[in-house]
Design a protein around this motif. Sequence first.
Motif, PDB file in Angstrom:
ATOM      1  N   PRO A 232       0.823  -1.215   0.000  1.00 31.34           N
ATOM      2  CA  PRO A 232       0.000   0.000   0.000  1.00 31.34           C
ATOM      3  C   PRO A 232       0.862   1.274   0.000  1.00 31.34           C
ATOM      4  N   TYR A 233       1.990   1.227   0.688  1.00 28.47           N
ATOM      5  CA  TYR A 233       2.926   2.352   0.694  1.00 28.47           C
ATOM      6  C   TYR A 233       3.409   2.652  -0.729  1.00 28.47           C
ATOM      7  N   ALA A 234       3.734   1.624  -1.496  1.00 28.55           N
ATOM      8  CA  ALA A 234       4.177   1.802  -2.884  1.00 28.55           C
ATOM      9  C   ALA A 234       3.072   2.443  -3.710  1.00 28.55           C
ATOM     10  N   HIS A 235       1.841   2.005  -3.514  1.00 35.69           N
ATOM     11  CA  HIS A 235       0.707   2.566  -4.262  1.00 35.69           C
ATOM     12  C   HIS A 235       0.562   4.056  -3.960  1.00 35.69           C
ATOM     13  N   ARG A 236       0.711   4.411  -2.691  1.00 39.95           N
ATOM     14  CA  ARG A 236       0.610   5.818  -2.290  1.00 39.95           C
ATOM     15  C   ARG A 236       1.718   6.655  -2.919  1.00 39.95           C
ATOM     16  N   VAL A 237       2.946   6.154  -2.853  1.00 40.13           N
ATOM     17  CA  VAL A 237       4.085   6.893  -3.414  1.00 40.13           C
ATOM     18  C   VAL A 237       3.956   7.009  -4.930  1.00 40.13           C
ATOM     19  N   LEU A 238       3.577   5.937  -5.608  1.00 45.00           N
ATOM     20  CA  LEU A 238       3.401   5.997  -7.063  1.00 45.00           C
ATOM     21  C   LEU A 238       2.305   7.000  -7.442  1.00 45.00           C
ATOM     22  N   SER A 239       1.231   7.021  -6.680  1.00 45.51           N
ATOM     23  CA  SER A 239       0.151   7.969  -6.940  1.00 45.51           C
ATOM     24  C   SER A 239       0.640   9.406  -6.757  1.00 45.51           C
ATOM     25  N   GLU A 240       1.402   9.633  -5.698  1.00 46.87           N
ATOM     26  CA  GLU A 240       1.956  10.970  -5.452  1.00 46.87           C
ATOM     27  C   GLU A 240       2.903  11.379  -6.571  1.00 46.87           C
ATOM     28  N   MET A 241       3.731  10.452  -7.015  1.00 46.89           N
ATOM     29  CA  MET A 241       4.684  10.760  -8.091  1.00 46.89           C
ATOM     30  C   MET A 241       3.946  11.067  -9.390  1.00 46.89           C
ATOM     31  N   LYS A 242       2.878  10.332  -9.657  1.00 51.82           N
ATOM     32  CA  LYS A 242       2.081  10.580 -10.856  1.00 51.82           C
ATOM     33  C   LYS A 242       1.491  11.987 -10.810  1.00 51.82           C
ATOM     34  N   GLU A 243       0.977  12.388  -9.646  1.00 50.44           N
ATOM     35  CA  GLU A 243       0.412  13.723  -9.485  1.00 50.44           C
ATOM     36  C   GLU A 243       1.472  14.804  -9.686  1.00 50.44           C
ATOM     37  N   VAL A 244       2.648  14.603  -9.121  1.00 52.90           N
ATOM     38  CA  VAL A 244       3.735  15.577  -9.263  1.00 52.90           C
ATOM     39  C   VAL A 244       4.119  15.711 -10.732  1.00 52.90           C
ATOM     40  N   ARG A 245       4.289  14.579 -11.399  1.00 53.32           N
ATOM     41  CA  ARG A 245       4.655  14.609 -12.820  1.00 53.32           C
ATOM     42  C   ARG A 245       3.562  15.278 -13.657  1.00 53.32           C
ATOM     43  N   ALA A 246       2.306  14.944 -13.399  1.00 55.51           N
ATOM     44  CA  ALA A 246       1.200  15.546 -14.151  1.00 55.51           C
ATOM     45  C   ALA A 246       1.164  17.050 -13.927  1.00 55.51           C
ATOM     46  N   GLY A 247       1.381  17.475 -12.698  1.00 53.55           N
ATOM     47  CA  GLY A 247       1.405  18.904 -12.395  1.00 53.55           C
ATOM     48  C   GLY A 247       2.525  19.628 -13.121  1.00 53.55           C
ATOM     49  N   LEU A 248       3.671  18.992 -13.196  1.00 54.91           N
ATOM     50  CA  LEU A 248       4.798  19.595 -13.920  1.00 54.91           C
ATOM     51  C   LEU A 248       4.504  19.690 -15.407  1.00 54.91           C
ATOM     52  N   TRP A 249       3.922  18.634 -15.984  1.00 55.97           N
ATOM     53  CA  TRP A 249       3.564  18.666 -17.408  1.00 55.97           C
ATOM     54  C   TRP A 249       2.534  19.755 -17.683  1.00 55.97           C
ATOM     55  N   GLU A 250       1.578  19.893 -16.793  1.00 62.45           N
ATOM     56  CA  GLU A 250       0.564  20.928 -16.966  1.00 62.45           C
ATOM     57  C   GLU A 250       1.157  22.329 -16.860  1.00 62.45           C
ATOM     58  N   SER A 251       2.260  22.466 -16.132  1.00 64.07           N
ATOM     59  CA  SER A 251       2.928  23.763 -15.996  1.00 64.07           C
ATOM     60  C   SER A 251       3.727  24.132 -17.241  1.00 64.07           C
ATOM     61  N   LEU A 252       3.887  23.197 -18.156  1.00 60.43           N
ATOM     62  CA  LEU A 252       4.616  23.429 -19.403  1.00 60.43           C
ATOM     63  C   LEU A 252       3.669  23.257 -20.581  1.00 60.43           C
ATOM     64  N   PRO A 253       2.668  24.113 -20.719  1.00 58.72           N
ATOM     65  CA  PRO A 253       1.660  23.890 -21.761  1.00 58.72           C
ATOM     66  C   PRO A 253       2.230  23.854 -23.172  1.00 58.72           C
ATOM     67  N   ARG A 254       3.192  24.703 -23.482  1.00 61.39           N
ATOM     68  CA  ARG A 254       3.746  24.710 -24.838  1.00 61.39           C
ATOM     69  C   ARG A 254       4.471  23.403 -25.125  1.00 61.39           C
ATOM     70  N   LEU A 255       5.322  22.994 -24.225  1.00 59.89           N
ATOM     71  CA  LEU A 255       6.067  21.744 -24.402  1.00 59.89           C
ATOM     72  C   LEU A 255       5.104  20.562 -24.482  1.00 59.89           C
ATOM     73  N   ALA A 256       4.128  20.525 -23.579  1.00 57.15           N
ATOM     74  CA  ALA A 256       3.167  19.424 -23.583  1.00 57.15           C
ATOM     75  C   ALA A 256       2.397  19.357 -24.885  1.00 57.15           C
ATOM     76  N   SER A 257       1.970  20.519 -25.413  1.00 55.24           N
ATOM     77  CA  SER A 257       1.214  20.487 -26.668  1.00 55.24           C
ATOM     78  C   SER A 257       2.120  20.127 -27.839  1.00 55.24           C
ATOM     79  N   ASP A 258       3.395  20.551 -27.802  1.00 54.09           N
ATOM     80  CA  ASP A 258       4.342  20.176 -28.850  1.00 54.09           C
ATOM     81  C   ASP A 258       4.567  18.667 -28.879  1.00 54.09           C
ATOM     82  N   LEU A 259       4.634  18.057 -27.694  1.00 56.89           N
ATOM     83  CA  LEU A 259       4.882  16.625 -27.609  1.00 56.89           C
ATOM     84  C   LEU A 259       3.674  15.810 -28.070  1.00 56.89           C
ATOM     85  N   LYS A 260       2.469  16.360 -27.916  1.00 57.71           N
ATOM     86  CA  LYS A 260       1.263  15.654 -28.357  1.00 57.71           C
ATOM     87  C   LYS A 260       1.224  15.516 -29.874  1.00 57.71           C
ATOM     88  N   THR A 261       1.880  16.434 -30.594  1.00 55.96           N
ATOM     89  CA  THR A 261       1.843  16.385 -32.048  1.00 55.96           C
ATOM     90  C   THR A 261       2.900  15.470 -32.629  1.00 55.96           C
TER      91      THR A 261
END
Length: 112
Positions: free
Chosen positions: A82-111
């Motif tokens: 369960p500890y691993a699940h919590r940490v992985l979930s937290e890491m996913k949120e951190v990564r998603a937040g960072l990607w969302e903070s880079l809208p230009r880069l994120a949209s460039d990568l989608k193409t």
Amino acid sequence: MKKTKLGEFEELVLLTVAVLQEEAYGVEIKRELEQRLNEKLSVGSIQSALKRMEQKGFLTSEFGEATQKRGGKRKRIYSTTPYAHRVLSEMKEVRAGLWESLPRLASDLKTI
């Protein structure tokens, strides 16, 4: 996030254990990661990561049944905690937040 660190390779191994579930043993983890990363990995690097993560409380392990196919040798099967699940979930949120903070880069990568 808790102070216990999880490196990039450890995160990949941990996610692979979560994906494989009952089939999460050394050789199969290696096979799955090699296929997804499209590169060769050493058994030692996988085993070292598994041991470190078990010591950190991200994984537990137990021996499976001995089989004739494996010459009577038993597999060590890993499970996420369960500890691993919590940490992985937290890491996913951190990564998603960072990607969302880079809208230009994120949209460039989608193409791509």
